[in-house]
Design a protein around this motif. Structure first.
Motif, short mmCIF file in Angstrom:
data_model
loop_
_atom_site.label_atom_id
_atom_site.label_comp_id
_atom_site.label_asym_id
_atom_site.label_seq_id
_atom_site.Cartn_x
_atom_site.Cartn_y
_atom_site.Cartn_z
N ILE A 167 -58.53 17.57 16.28
CA ILE A 167 -57.80 17.59 15.01
C ILE A 167 -58.76 18.08 13.91
O ILE A 167 -59.93 17.71 13.89
CB ILE A 167 -57.28 16.18 14.68
CG1 ILE A 167 -56.29 15.68 15.76
CG2 ILE A 167 -56.65 16.13 13.29
CD1 ILE A 167 -54.93 16.32 15.75
N ALA A 168 -58.25 18.94 13.02
CA ALA A 168 -59.07 19.46 11.92
C ALA A 168 -59.59 18.31 11.06
O ALA A 168 -58.94 17.27 10.94
CB ALA A 168 -58.21 20.40 11.06
N PRO A 223 -61.76 29.58 24.15
CA PRO A 223 -62.59 29.17 23.01
C PRO A 223 -63.28 27.83 23.29
O PRO A 223 -62.82 27.06 24.14
CB PRO A 223 -61.58 29.02 21.87
CG PRO A 223 -60.28 28.71 22.55
CD PRO A 223 -60.32 29.46 23.85
N GLU A 224 -64.36 27.60 22.58
CA GLU A 224 -65.04 26.31 22.72
C GLU A 224 -64.15 25.19 22.16
O GLU A 224 -64.07 24.12 22.74
CB GLU A 224 -66.36 26.36 21.95
CG GLU A 224 -67.28 25.21 22.25
CD GLU A 224 -68.65 25.41 21.62
OE1 GLU A 224 -69.04 26.58 21.37
OE2 GLU A 224 -69.33 24.41 21.37
N LYS A 225 -63.47 25.51 21.06
CA LYS A 225 -62.61 24.51 20.42
C LYS A 225 -61.29 25.13 20.00
O LYS A 225 -61.26 26.27 19.52
CB LYS A 225 -63.28 23.98 19.14
CG LYS A 225 -64.42 22.99 19.33
CD LYS A 225 -63.93 21.56 19.46
CE LYS A 225 -65.07 20.58 19.66
NZ LYS A 225 -65.80 20.30 18.42
N VAL A 226 -60.22 24.36 20.15
CA VAL A 226 -58.96 24.67 19.48
C VAL A 226 -58.74 23.55 18.48
O VAL A 226 -58.64 22.37 18.86
CB VAL A 226 -57.77 24.76 20.46
CG1 VAL A 226 -56.47 25.01 19.70
CG2 VAL A 226 -57.99 25.85 21.50
N VAL A 227 -58.73 23.91 17.20
CA VAL A 227 -58.63 22.92 16.13
C VAL A 227 -57.20 22.92 15.59
O VAL A 227 -56.69 23.97 15.21
CB VAL A 227 -59.64 23.23 15.02
CG1 VAL A 227 -59.47 22.25 13.86
CG2 VAL A 227 -61.06 23.18 15.55
N ILE A 228 -56.58 21.75 15.58
CA ILE A 228 -55.19 21.63 15.12
C ILE A 228 -55.20 21.02 13.71
O ILE A 228 -55.69 19.91 13.53
CB ILE A 228 -54.36 20.75 16.07
CG1 ILE A 228 -54.44 21.31 17.50
CG2 ILE A 228 -52.91 20.66 15.61
CD1 ILE A 228 -53.84 20.39 18.56
N GLY A 229 -54.72 21.78 12.73
CA GLY A 229 -54.72 21.31 11.35
C GLY A 229 -53.34 21.37 10.74
O GLY A 229 -52.34 21.54 11.44
N GLY A 230 -53.27 21.21 9.42
CA GLY A 230 -52.00 21.23 8.70
C GLY A 230 -51.40 19.84 8.62
O GLY A 230 -51.87 18.90 9.27
N GLY A 231 -50.35 19.70 7.82
CA GLY A 231 -49.75 18.39 7.56
C GLY A 231 -49.37 17.63 8.82
O GLY A 231 -49.61 16.42 8.92
N VAL A 232 -48.79 18.32 9.80
CA VAL A 232 -48.32 17.65 11.03
C VAL A 232 -49.49 17.02 11.78
O VAL A 232 -49.34 15.99 12.45
CB VAL A 232 -47.57 18.65 11.94
CG1 VAL A 232 -47.20 18.03 13.27
CG2 VAL A 232 -46.32 19.19 11.24
N SER A 233 -50.70 17.59 11.62
CA SER A 233 -51.86 17.09 12.36
C SER A 233 -52.32 15.73 11.88
O SER A 233 -53.13 15.07 12.53
CB SER A 233 -53.02 18.09 12.29
OG SER A 233 -53.64 18.05 11.03
N LYS A 234 -51.79 15.28 10.75
CA LYS A 234 -52.12 13.93 10.28
C LYS A 234 -51.65 12.87 11.26
O LYS A 234 -52.07 11.72 11.20
CB LYS A 234 -51.53 13.68 8.89
CG LYS A 234 -52.26 14.50 7.82
CD LYS A 234 -51.68 14.27 6.44
CE LYS A 234 -52.33 15.22 5.42
NZ LYS A 234 -51.46 15.45 4.26
N ALA A 239 -51.49 10.51 18.14
CA ALA A 239 -50.08 10.52 18.57
C ALA A 239 -49.62 11.95 18.85
O ALA A 239 -48.71 12.19 19.65
CB ALA A 239 -49.20 9.89 17.49
N LEU A 240 -50.27 12.92 18.21
CA LEU A 240 -50.02 14.34 18.49
C LEU A 240 -50.99 14.86 19.56
O LEU A 240 -50.59 15.50 20.54
CB LEU A 240 -50.19 15.16 17.20
CG LEU A 240 -50.19 16.68 17.35
CD1 LEU A 240 -48.82 17.19 17.75
CD2 LEU A 240 -50.63 17.34 16.04
N LEU A 241 -52.28 14.57 19.35
CA LEU A 241 -53.31 15.18 20.19
C LEU A 241 -53.18 14.78 21.67
O LEU A 241 -53.31 15.62 22.56
CB LEU A 241 -54.70 14.79 19.67
CG LEU A 241 -55.88 15.53 20.26
CD1 LEU A 241 -55.77 17.02 20.03
CD2 LEU A 241 -57.20 15.00 19.67
N ALA A 288 -43.46 21.41 10.85
CA ALA A 288 -42.81 20.20 10.33
C ALA A 288 -41.29 20.40 10.32
O ALA A 288 -40.54 19.50 10.73
CB ALA A 288 -43.33 19.91 8.92
N THR A 289 -40.86 21.57 9.89
CA THR A 289 -39.41 21.83 9.86
C THR A 289 -38.84 21.93 11.27
O THR A 289 -37.72 21.47 11.53
CB THR A 289 -39.12 23.15 9.09
OG1 THR A 289 -40.19 24.07 9.33
CG2 THR A 289 -39.02 22.93 7.61
#
Lengths: 318, 318
Positions: free
Chosen positions: A295-296, A255-266, A270-272, A191-192
């Motif tokens: 996305i997580a 990996p089977e999955k790469v999961v993107i989490g954390g505040g930015v993933s909201k 638009a990110l994915l 985020a920063t």
């Protein structure tokens, strides 16, 4: 055994999240207490023990109901001893967390790094959907990561596996990172980092709705990106770095999955979507076809659910 | 069980390496046969079966002496079925190698990718020195890799883990790679990649002893590097990319050892020292301190020893 409860604890710098969780991963009761970081964090384990006893009392349950505690801590962990090598925000250094919490609670305790238990949570009940080979990337104030191979967390020789935020994506002339290096993923995908990229773009051109804001946040950038050329360019830049890093991780682990989490993933799609595009550009063809990005889904619950998984698999099967 | 022999087989495009190996990893007998790639490689499994029988006969031993066969094949493998998805050099596509070789030999067979079994060999008896978290990078005509986490090979969801040669190290304007992408590690760190970097440098400046050679090889570059500025600069360039890739792998896995093998690794310290320097520059501090780089020690024996390890651990313990 089926009616035992698992205790998940996710220790952060400001709050401690706790949950009683069924053997099937259902959250039965969940609550938070503030993290008392006074006196180098010496009250934390007692606070957790008291919080568990108080909740049991409220629910009219006995301690025998609990199988054990699985806990995430914000720092590298020695798995065999449950010692936290260092947790800067809490003032801990070589802190025997497992031993102290076992003494305070009378329950078996298993400790791991917070990013790792979040990855286990997403594997068990979240976007990982049971994938045994899984990588989690957490985009918050910093960038963290958890790596699972063959169903087990990869810790590495000194507990520093999963330092995805410190993958170098700008080898020449990158921005300085808190870790002492330059050009880390964290400097462009946290985020920063996103806010910094936006400030740099705005210093070159004011033709953007973002120029009217006093302080631009990562959230502002993603919200403006659809209609605003400068915001869109910042998202593209961030996504190219994140897509490159995820592609390179995937070329190594597939990996089977790469999961993107954390505040930015909201930011969701638009990110994915742009990250997926760069991922496909930089990944080996067979990897691009088989490794999925997502996305997580568990949000703040990932840690307590991952902690419960540790109890179920590491304590429950003895 | 202690006096049983393990059979290691390393299948290459021109030769098949075979060895009888003790339960302690000692090579007892080792030999080679040519790879018959005629008729889409249909004779290979029978050739291996005959070679084993012939050697047993020469030694006056019975087939009961053999516990099983562990074999590396040049392509991605379906671990559960022992099917080779594709081995371009041999003309195989979805080839049931395990089943065919079990029928021909009457022995249990376990198959894996050749880069993976080389990594197991180095883990057991080579530069890995028993490290349970280990990454092997093989610098030959191409660049291959094998990744071991928690003592097990990481295969990934479609067998494409360890594609270290296709990590993107030149995101913009990189040279085309055989895989269809551009800027892969293989384009700058394989023997052919190093020769290409040298040709490009010589096209800009002829002030180098390399300019007198008709065809510059990777070996020429390393041999000239001590005294020749242009050769030294090519080595630095190659080492910066390889050091970056190894640092990023290590930030993800924090392996105990990264073992560098293949023909290019014969350059020894002339390769290892600059790569170590760039590795330390790009790796997270805790990773740079704990992950060690080393040159492979088993050479061409890594494959057969790794195959024997698979037999010992996957067949020997049933």
């Amino acid at each position: 055994m089926e009616d035992k409860w698992l205790v998940g604890v996710d220790l952060g710098g400001t709050t401690i999240k706790l949950a009683f969780i069924s053997m099937y991963g259902e959250i039965l009761h969940k609550w938070e207490i503030p993290t008392n970081i006074s006196e180098s964090g010496k009250h934390i384990t007692l606070d957790i023990a008291k919080a568990i006893d108080k909740k049991l009392h409220e629910l009219g349950e006995m301690k025998q109901r609990l199988l054990g505690i699985g806990m995430g801590a914000p720092g590298p962990v020695d798995l065999t001893t449950g010692v936290i090598y260092e947790a800067i925000n809490l003032g801990w250094k070589n802190y025997p967390l497992k031993d102290l919490l076992e003494v305070e609670t009378g329950l078996p305790v298993i400790v791991d790094n917070d990013a790792n238990i979040a990855a286990l949570g997403e594997m068990w009940k979240g976007a990982g959907e049971g994938a045994k080979d899984l990588v989690c990337v957490t985009l918050g104030t910093g960038v963290g990561g958890g790596v699972i191979a063959n169903g087990e967390i990869v810790h590495g020789v000194s507990g520093a596996a999963g330092e995805i935020g410190h993958i170098t994506v700008v080898p020449h002339g990158g921005a300085p990172c808190n870790c002492g290096k330059t050009g880390c993923l964290e400097t462009v995908a946290s985020a920063t980092g996103i806010a910094r990229l936006a400030r740099e773009a705005l210093a070159k051109s004011e033709e953007s709705q973002l120029s009217q804001l006093e302080m631009v946040t990562s959230k502002d950038v993603f919200e403006a990106a659809e209609a605003d050329a400068l915001a869109k360019q910042v998202v593209e830049e961030m996504a190219s770095y994140l897509g490159l890093a995820i592609a390179n991780i995937s070329n190594i682990m597939n990996p089977e999955k790469v999961v993107i989490g954390g505040g930015v993933s909201k930011a969701g799609d638009a990110l994915l979507n742009p990250v997926q595009r760069y991922f496909e550009q930089y990944a080996f063809s067979r990897v691009a076809k088989s490794t999925k990005l997502a996305i997580a889904t568990l949000g703040n619950d990932a840690g307590v659910i991952g902690g419960a998984w540790l109890v179920k698999t590491k304590i429950g099967q003895h």
